[in-house]
Design an enzyme around this catalytic site. Structure first.
Site, mmCIF file in Angstrom:
data_model
loop_
_atom_site.group_PDB
_atom_site.id
_atom_site.type_symbol
_atom_site.label_atom_id
_atom_site.label_comp_id
_atom_site.label_asym_id
_atom_site.label_seq_id
_atom_site.Cartn_x
_atom_site.Cartn_y
_atom_site.Cartn_z
ATOM 1 C CG ASP A 15 -14.436 68.826 1.432
ATOM 2 O OD1 ASP A 15 -14.436 68.568 2.628
ATOM 3 O OD2 ASP A 15 -15.551 69.399 1.267
ATOM 4 C CD GLU A 184 -17.703 62.415 5.805
ATOM 5 O OE1 GLU A 184 -18.614 62.696 5.001
ATOM 6 O OE2 GLU A 184 -17.285 62.879 6.747
#
Length: 284
Positions: A15, A184
């Site tokens: 991420d 997301e």
């Protein structure tokens, strides 16, 4: 930009989020239930990265006690505005977002502040500073009408920089390009007066993909970029050396080039041993 080979940051660094200040690039990644949390790295060329420290380096900042190793601090975003670095991150419990924290620092090497708890739900928080100085907070959460829109939605609220608190109405921005998939990892950018909302869909496995939408005003309405997915390896064969590509953040170089940092994995015997690593991708 020097010649490089991917990944530019090997080992478990999922991420990635990135920002630039002058000639310097700063990057953070997820750290889950490990302490210290949210590593901060520095580079001058987007290729060679050196650790600076961690956002969460004091047990008093965030309690990670008792959390499963896959919970904890998920998908932080780093941004810089008028001399201050900002990091927003969701703390997950039971694989769901439970608390959203905002940290600040004048030096990315630290010390970072104690966290401010934001009135936000969901995961994958991000910040966008508009040309007028206003700051907008985005995140993803369960959609109110999943049978109509799909399971997830990206949403927005303004962040008051004086009070470090969310203010004003909540705006539902976008439900993704693949309506049956969870959307997301929102990040917002502005190019030539157009707002570009980047997301991730298809989960974090083989079907991971980068999708996008755009709008003329920051709060929308947002229209899906028909080219979506803009980046994915889900169509590649099993022998492809890189899989699970997605969850990107964009940055401009001083020379005006745009690059994306993205997570991906290098499969080995049907699995992977180094976790999700950071890869560098040119952007047009």
């Amino acid at each position: 930009m020097p010649t490089f080979s991917n990944p530019v940051l090997a080992g478990s660094h999922p991420d990635p989020s990135i920002c630039r200040v002058g000639e310097d690039f700063y990057l953070v990644t997820s750290s889950f239930a490990y302490f210290p949390g949210i590593p901060v790295l520095h580079s001058r060329d987007l290729v060679d990265w050196q650790p600076l420290g961690h956002v969460v380096d004091r047990p008093s900042q965030v309690s990670l006690t008792g959390l499963d190793v896959s919970d904890g601090l998920w998908a932080a975003t780093i941004r810089h505005h008028e001399g201050t670095f900002y990091v927003v991150v969701a703390l997950a419990r039971g694989r769901q977002g439970s608390t959203t924290y905002l940290f600040t620092a004048s030096d990315p090497a630290g010390p970072w502040s104690d966290p401010v708890v934001l009135e936000a739900e969901g995961i994958d928080p991000s910040l966008f500073f508009d040309d007028d100085g206003r700051c907008w907070f985005t995140a993803c959460r369960d959609a109110a009408e999943p049978e109509v829109t799909g399971p997830g939605e990206l949403w927005m609220r303004e962040l008051d920089l004086d009070r470090l608190a969310l203010t004003g109405p909540t705006h539902a921005l976008w439900y993704g390009a693949m309506r049956g998939a969870w959307v997301e990892a929102p990040h917002l950018y502005k190019r030539d007066g157009v707002y570009h909302l980047i997301g991730a869909e298809g989960g974090t496995g083989r079907h991971h993909a980068v999708t996008a939408a755009r709008a003329d005003t920051v709060t929308g309405p947002y229209s899906t970029d028909p080219r979506s997915p803009l980046l994915t390896h889900r169509h590649r064969v099993a022998a492809e050396p890189i899989h699970h590509v997605g969850h990107v953040d964009l940055v401009d170089t001083p020379a005006g080039q745009t690059w994306a940092v993205t997570l991906g994995i290098r499969p080995l015997d049907g699995t992977h041993t180094l976790g999700r690593e950071v890869f560098l991708v040119p952007v047009e």
